[in-house]
Structures are given as C-alpha cells and as structure tokens.
Design an enzyme around this catalytic site. Sequence first.
Site, short mmCIF file in Angstrom:
data_model
loop_
_atom_site.label_atom_id
_atom_site.label_comp_id
_atom_site.label_asym_id
_atom_site.label_seq_id
_atom_site.Cartn_x
_atom_site.Cartn_y
_atom_site.Cartn_z
N LYS A 148 4.47 5.92 25.06
CA LYS A 148 5.02 4.63 24.63
C LYS A 148 6.13 4.19 25.58
CE LYS A 148 7.61 2.51 20.76
NZ LYS A 148 8.05 2.64 19.35
N ASP A 192 13.60 -2.10 21.96
CA ASP A 192 12.93 -2.48 20.71
C ASP A 192 13.92 -3.16 19.76
OD1 ASP A 192 11.32 -2.74 18.51
OD2 ASP A 192 11.23 -0.59 18.04
N LYS A 236 15.46 -5.75 13.73
CA LYS A 236 16.19 -4.60 13.21
C LYS A 236 17.63 -4.99 12.87
CE LYS A 236 13.80 -1.04 15.93
NZ LYS A 236 13.28 -0.24 14.81
N ASP A 268 13.32 3.74 23.68
CA ASP A 268 12.00 3.63 23.06
C ASP A 268 10.87 3.78 24.08
OD1 ASP A 268 10.79 3.53 20.60
OD2 ASP A 268 10.66 1.34 20.53
N ASP A 271 7.95 -4.91 14.04
CA ASP A 271 8.70 -3.73 14.47
C ASP A 271 7.80 -2.50 14.59
OD1 ASP A 271 10.85 -2.26 15.27
OD2 ASP A 271 11.81 -2.16 13.29
N GLU A 329 5.58 -1.93 16.70
CA GLU A 329 4.99 -2.38 17.97
C GLU A 329 4.44 -1.23 18.80
OE1 GLU A 329 8.06 -1.62 17.60
OE2 GLU A 329 8.45 -0.41 19.37
N ARG A 375 2.66 1.45 18.00
CA ARG A 375 1.25 1.77 17.74
C ARG A 375 0.33 0.71 18.33
NH1 ARG A 375 2.40 1.83 11.40
NH2 ARG A 375 4.43 2.40 12.24
N1 BES Z 1 11.01 2.60 17.87
C1 BES Z 1 10.91 2.57 16.46
C2 BES Z 1 10.97 3.96 15.83
C3 BES Z 1 12.27 4.70 15.93
C4 BES Z 1 13.13 4.72 14.86
C5 BES Z 1 12.59 5.43 17.05
C6 BES Z 1 14.31 5.43 14.93
C7 BES Z 1 13.77 6.15 17.12
C8 BES Z 1 14.63 6.16 16.05
C9 BES Z 1 9.57 1.94 16.04
O1 BES Z 1 9.08 0.97 16.89
C10 BES Z 1 9.81 1.29 14.73
O2 BES Z 1 10.56 0.36 14.67
N2 BES Z 1 9.12 1.77 13.69
C11 BES Z 1 9.25 1.22 12.38
C12 BES Z 1 7.88 1.09 11.79
C13 BES Z 1 7.84 0.34 10.50
C14 BES Z 1 8.18 -1.11 10.72
C15 BES Z 1 6.47 0.46 9.89
C16 BES Z 1 10.12 2.15 11.57
O3 BES Z 1 10.00 3.35 11.71
O4 BES Z 1 10.94 1.65 10.80
ZN ZN Z 2 9.66 1.07 18.81
MN MN Z 3 9.83 -0.98 16.44
#
Ligand code: BES
Ligand code: ZN
Ligand code: MN
Length: 529
Positions: free
Chosen positions: A294, A299, A306, A317, A376, A378, A380
């Site tokens: 990734k 992000d 966020k 990220d 968010d 993104e 996947r």
């Molecule tokens: N990059 C984040 C995941 C992340 C969270 C990495 C904390 C490092 C520390 C990812 O893109 C994300 O935002 N995931 C969301 C998914 C949700 C919207 C289904 C998440 O985990 O909140």
């Molecule tokens: Zn992310």
């Molecule tokens: Mn995200």
Amino acid sequence: MGAATAFMDNIRMPSAPSAPSIVVTSARLTSVDVDMLVVPWFEGEEPSSLEGIDEATGGELARALGSKEFSSCPFELFVTPVAHSAWKAGRLAFIGGGAAAAFDTAVARKLATAAGLASRQRRVQRLGFVLRPGMAPASGDVDVAGFLQAIAEGLTLAEFSGSIYKTGAPAQGPAPHFTIVLLDLPDTSPESPTRLEAALSRGRILGECSNLARELANEPGNRLTPREFATRAAAVASGGGASVEILDERQIEELGMGLLTGVGRGSDEPPRLIVFRHEPPGAPARPVLGLVGKGITFDTGGISIKPADGMERMKDDMAGGAAVAAAMRAIALLGAPIRVIGIVPSAENMPGGGAVKPGDVLTSAEGKTVEVINTDAEGRLILGDGLWYARKLGATHLVDVATLTGAIVVALGKSASGLFGTPEWWVEVVRRVADRAGDRVWPMPLYDEYRDQLKSEIADISNTGGRPAGAITAALFLKEFSGGLPWVHLDVAGTAWAEEACPYLPKGPSGVAVRTLAELAFTANRWKQ
Ligand code: BES
Ligand code: ZN
Ligand code: MN
C-alpha cells in the site's frame, strides 16, 4: 537546488556489497580493541561465569550484581570502565539478556539494536558486541550463522536516524564501527569462515534495507507525494539491481484501474503505479512471488475525513509500499533464485473537488464494481487493482503488506501484525519466515460468514463491512482480488510505527516486513506449487 534534489541527497544509498563497517572476530576478549565492549548477561549468571570478566571491571561487576544495581532483566545496561591493563577495550557494558533458555536469534537481534542505540547515545565510536551462542539452549548444532546475521541486522537497525529535518546538533552520535566477537563457540559448530562472512553481509544488507524503508515512511506528506515516492522507491530498488517501471495516471487509467484512479482523484497530486521486477537469469518459470504494498503517501480519509487528532501519523500510510521497494532491493542484492514482482499503487487520499464520494461506484481493472461506502477505506481499493496487476504480470504466489485498518490495532495492539490468507500452508510459510526475520505476526480467521458484511445493494461489493471484525472484512475485500492464488495479507497498521520508544526501537517507523518479504524469496523450495 530544487526541492526534489534536496531530499534525494538525504537518501543514504548503501553500495553493493555494503561497506565493511561490521567485522567479526573470535579473538580473546582481552585483545578486542574497541571503546565499549557489550556483553549480554543472562539470568542466574555469576561474576565467574565468564572467566576474567570481573577482574577486568576491577570487581565492579560483582559489586553491581551483589547490590542489584545491575540485574539481567532484558535490556538493562551497566557500563563500567575497564580496570585491567591487559584489556584493550575502554569500557565494558553488560546488557541484560533475560533467561538463557529463551536466548534465540530474535533476542540477539534486539540486544544488538539496544546496544547500538545505547552506544550512539554515549557517542561511542568503536563498539564491540559479544555473541555468546553457547548460551542458547543446545538443541543439536547451534546456528551460529543465524545468530551472526541477526546481530548484524540488529546493529544496523540502530543506525537509523529519523531526524534529518532537525538543523541543530544531532541528539545522537553517528553509528559506531562494529566488531562482533564470537565467544564460547560450541565445539560441534560446523561453521566455516565463508558461511559466517555471508551471514554477516546478509544481515548487513537486510538491516540497511529495513532502514531505507524507515526513511521513506518517515518522510512527511508534503515531501513524499506519489510522484516523489515513485522516484525514490525506484532509486532504492534499482540501486540493488531490480528493474523498475513507473506508470503515470494516464497509463493507470488505460489499464482500467478505476479503484486506484478513483482514490487519486481527490488530490492535485496524480497517482502512480510502481512496478518492480527481479528476474535472475536461469530462474524457473514458476513460482513467481508477487509482493504488493500500500502506497498512500498521506491519508486524510478523503470526503469521509478523519478527525484532526493524530492525523499527522497518516504520512506513514505508504509503509507497506516502502517495505516492498526495500525488499526488492534486498532480493536483488542477495540474488534470490526465483522471479519476484513488486507492485506498489500510490496515491494521496484527499477530499478535493474531484474526490470519490460515499455511494460512488468504481470499476476495478478486473471488472468488479465497488460501492465506496467510506472513502477512508482507500487502501483496499488501490490494493485491489494492485493485486490484479501482480497476477496479470504472472505472479503465482501473492503477499500484500498494508497499514490497512485501525481495527487490527484494536485486535493486536502494537506488537504484532495481522496475518491473513489462504490456503493454510501458504499462511504457514509466511508465518515461519516472519518469525525468523523478527517481524511478529499473528494469524486471524477469514470465515465465509464475514463476507456477508461486504454485500452491496448496488455493486458487486462494498468497500466497508462496518465496525465488527473490521480488519477481517478488509482482508476479505482483498481476497476478492487474489484470483484464487495462494495469498497472504499482512496488516501492519499497528506495527509500522512505534508510538513509544523502547530499548530496541525508537519512536517512529519500524521497517516492518522488509526482512520477511526478502527472506520469503529464498524459501521457494518449500512451497507447494
Ligand atoms: N490508513 C488507515 C488505517 C490506519 C489506522 C493505519 C490507524 C494506521 C493507524 C486506513 O486507510 C483507514 O483509514 N482505515 C479505516 C477503514 C474504515 C473506514 C472501514 C479505519 O481503520 O478506520
Ligand atoms: Zn489508509
Ligand atoms: Mn484511510
């Protein structure tokens, strides 16, 4: 000097083979000429456990052990001047090694990093580290080469500095010159000097590559845009001998990658697709290892933005993508015997005027349609197109690495990455390699029932499955793009960045998964095809 050149200058590019700044010796301790000689000290050891050592400290070791000023708790450090004229070392440092019965390569690696970091703090210029493989529980032959590699990795990891943007005097000294001293080698050890040299240089390379990934993950989002990330990742991998191709936004669109294109649309910075290849002459047609990382350079969450608190962390990220780039460098430098393809889709997830909106439907390169419930989620999306491209280029076995979900941090905390995949034997291959490489992973289930959470009213699949089992539904989304190939997903959201410093890992990027991915490319004779 333009901005781009300014930070290209900051990359330390270890030349291949790497500079011989670690040497190994089996000379007597008295004759090791270093400023500080670090000796791991295990639970229950007496001052007399190591002949002559207490005398060398003028009795300080016995005194400190007796008064409990020093115990052998892991990473505890006791530094004392050498008081005996027959010794060449300036100071002796004892580092707690815990229980001797638990002494393995993972402990040795951490002890070496802790010793390296402690000596940089003390501005030591020449550091000796004593390897006592004889302390490992004897089960057949002790793997001296394995220990030596782990210690070279550990010492090299201590060289990482995350403070390139600080303009004042550095808080820590430069990395010292390292000497590893092989002590009390078991008589049965079959090690030849060439095998030990090879282990040393392998550890050096893997440590350096981990540090290169950490440098990339540490770069702020304004410096490291997808374009810049692509340029630097390409320099990292091609410097080791891998070939690299960078696809721009037009080529990405022409390939039909609607998921990567969609995520990239919210930003003024165009997306990139970085393609790495290691194709050693004479390699078999299969297996072909496909590594997918990734590469979100920042992000914000996009339109599903966020909260402000802690958002700065989202500059890392792209840690999974950096791990793939650095692993491709190691794979090429070390000459892995199989073909390896690396794919890093890279974009900046921003809420610009062209951004994807909740409810939008995107079409993946594979043809599957995705309803974007949450912008968010993104990672996947871009990985879906990345996994498809790895298959298109001929990968037969897939591993992806991503800072994918906050949910994995809830599940496993900061000490282990989530391990997902199918079939079981492939997951097991990766688990074993990761354990040896010192990347802690823990298996998570992918039961069919969870898949229902990804149903969409309007498209083939939705990009979120709600809060329950969030790391698992994210993994199941990726599985949809694995084309039925053996596939493993490492969720490194909790492990890519250390929030608290510990003796063997300072705050900041950890370089997670680099060594696992690289070592995996050397295990193909154990894979089913
Ligand atoms: N990059 C984040 C995941 C992340 C969270 C990495 C904390 C490092 C520390 C990812 O893109 C994300 O935002 N995931 C969301 C998914 C949700 C919207 C289904 C998440 O985990 O909140
Ligand atoms: Zn992310
Ligand atoms: Mn995200």
